[in-house]
Every structure is written in C-alpha cells, then in structure tokens.
Design a protein around this motif. Structure first.
Motif, PDB file in Angstrom:
ATOM      1  N   MET A   1      46.409  38.172  45.613  1.00 30.40           N
ATOM      2  CA  MET A   1      46.710  36.868  45.027  1.00 30.40           C
ATOM      3  C   MET A   1      47.291  37.014  43.622  1.00 30.40           C
ATOM      4  O   MET A   1      48.158  36.238  43.223  1.00 30.40           O
ATOM      5  N   VAL A   2      46.841  38.007  42.879  1.00 28.66           N
ATOM      6  CA  VAL A   2      47.412  38.260  41.553  1.00 28.66           C
ATOM      7  C   VAL A   2      48.880  38.666  41.683  1.00 28.66           C
ATOM      8  O   VAL A   2      49.732  38.194  40.912  1.00 28.66           O
TER       9      VAL A   2
ATOM     10  N   TRP B   1      50.920  37.855  44.147  1.00 30.62           N
ATOM     11  CA  TRP B   1      51.658  36.672  44.550  1.00 30.62           C
ATOM     12  C   TRP B   1      51.847  35.713  43.375  1.00 30.62           C
ATOM     13  O   TRP B   1      52.925  35.155  43.174  1.00 30.62           O
ATOM     14  N   PHE B   2      50.806  35.524  42.580  1.00 28.79           N
ATOM     15  CA  PHE B   2      50.902  34.653  41.408  1.00 28.79           C
ATOM     16  C   PHE B   2      51.938  35.193  40.423  1.00 28.79           C
ATOM     17  O   PHE B   2      52.751  34.439  39.885  1.00 28.79           O
ATOM     18  N   ALA B   3      51.914  36.501  40.192  1.00 29.56           N
ATOM     19  CA  ALA B   3      52.858  37.106  39.255  1.00 29.56           C
ATOM     20  C   ALA B   3      54.296  36.900  39.719  1.00 29.56           C
ATOM     21  O   ALA B   3      55.193  36.617  38.915  1.00 29.56           O
TER      22      ALA B   3
ATOM     23  N   SER C   1      55.427  34.539  42.105  1.00 26.01           N
ATOM     24  CA  SER C   1      55.816  33.138  42.275  1.00 26.01           C
ATOM     25  C   SER C   1      55.810  32.374  40.959  1.00 26.01           C
ATOM     26  O   SER C   1      56.793  31.708  40.625  1.00 26.01           O
ATOM     27  N   PHE C   2      54.736  32.455  40.206  1.00 29.33           N
ATOM     28  CA  PHE C   2      54.646  31.701  38.957  1.00 29.33           C
ATOM     29  C   PHE C   2      55.305  32.448  37.812  1.00 29.33           C
ATOM     30  O   PHE C   2      56.082  31.876  37.046  1.00 29.33           O
ATOM     31  N   GLY C   3      55.010  33.747  37.713  1.00 31.05           N
ATOM     32  CA  GLY C   3      55.555  34.541  36.619  1.00 31.05           C
ATOM     33  C   GLY C   3      57.061  34.673  36.676  1.00 31.05           C
ATOM     34  O   GLY C   3      57.771  34.311  35.737  1.00 31.05           O
ATOM     35  N   CYS C   4      57.567  35.178  37.795  1.00 31.64           N
ATOM     36  CA  CYS C   4      59.022  35.403  37.918  1.00 31.64           C
ATOM     37  C   CYS C   4      59.775  34.121  38.238  1.00 31.64           C
ATOM     38  O   CYS C   4      60.914  33.949  37.821  1.00 31.64           O
TER      39      CYS C   4
ATOM     40  N   ALA D   1      59.435  34.519  46.173  1.00 31.67           N
ATOM     41  CA  ALA D   1      58.016  34.208  46.386  1.00 31.67           C
ATOM     42  C   ALA D   1      57.692  34.143  47.876  1.00 31.67           C
ATOM     43  O   ALA D   1      56.623  34.578  48.308  1.00 31.67           O
TER      44      ALA D   1
ATOM     45  N   THR E   1      57.737  37.709  49.256  1.00 29.91           N
ATOM     46  CA  THR E   1      56.533  38.384  48.772  1.00 29.91           C
ATOM     47  C   THR E   1      55.317  37.947  49.577  1.00 29.91           C
ATOM     48  O   THR E   1      54.480  38.773  49.957  1.00 29.91           O
ATOM     49  N   PHE E   2      55.193  36.649  49.855  1.00 29.71           N
ATOM     50  CA  PHE E   2      54.069  36.150  50.635  1.00 29.71           C
ATOM     51  C   PHE E   2      54.048  36.768  52.031  1.00 29.71           C
ATOM     52  O   PHE E   2      52.996  37.184  52.514  1.00 29.71           O
TER      53      PHE E   2
END
Length: 88
Positions: A24-25, A27-29, A31-34, A61, A64-65
């Motif tokens: 999840m980290v 995916w968060f990096a 989707s939200f980060g990039c 994203a 990646t998922f």
C-alpha cells in the motif's frame, strides 16, 4: 485453514499485514506521490510523447495496482506454503 500453533497464526498474520502495508505504501507513493505531489516536476520528462506526470496520474497508478495485485498473490502463496495453510 489450520495452523500448527497459536504462535504460527500470529506470525502469519503479522507477516500478512506487513506485506499489505508495504504494498500500500508503494501504491500510495506512485498514485498520490507521482500523480499529484510530483506532477509538475515529472511533467518536465516525456514518456512516449506524454508528460510523465500526466502518465502517472492517468495510467501509472493503474498499472502499478495491477502489478501489485500479482506481486501480492505470489508473495501470499509463498507465505501460505511457509505456514502450511496453502490449498495444495
């Protein structure tokens, strides 16, 4: 699903939750980060004719998922075999 002992069950779930948190980290990096935080910085780079920030926000994203889904399935299969709770 039967564990050999209570400590095996606790270890299994501890490793399971640890794996989920790590994925999840990632995916968060991505989707939200990039896709949001680094959008403007990444737009200075092109990928296939598209700005990289746009690509991450629209496609990266999702890809990646999908990849993380297969990684999770593989690693959970290994974890199930390690603790003897696999289907085979």
């Amino acid at each position: 699903m039967a564990f050999q002992s209570e400590s095996d069950a606790k270890s299994y779930w501890k490793e399971n939750i640890s794996l989920v948190v790590k994925l999840m980290v990632v995916w968060f990096a991505v989707s939200f980060g990039c896709g949001i935080l680094l959008f403007d910085v990444l737009n200075n780079i092109s990928l296939g004719g598209y700005k990289l920030g746009f690509w991450f926000a629209q496609q990266g994203a999702i890809y990646t998922f999908v990849i993380l889904t297969f990684v999770y399935a593989k690693l959970m299969g290994n974890l199930d075999r390690k603790y003897g709770v696999d289907d085979e």
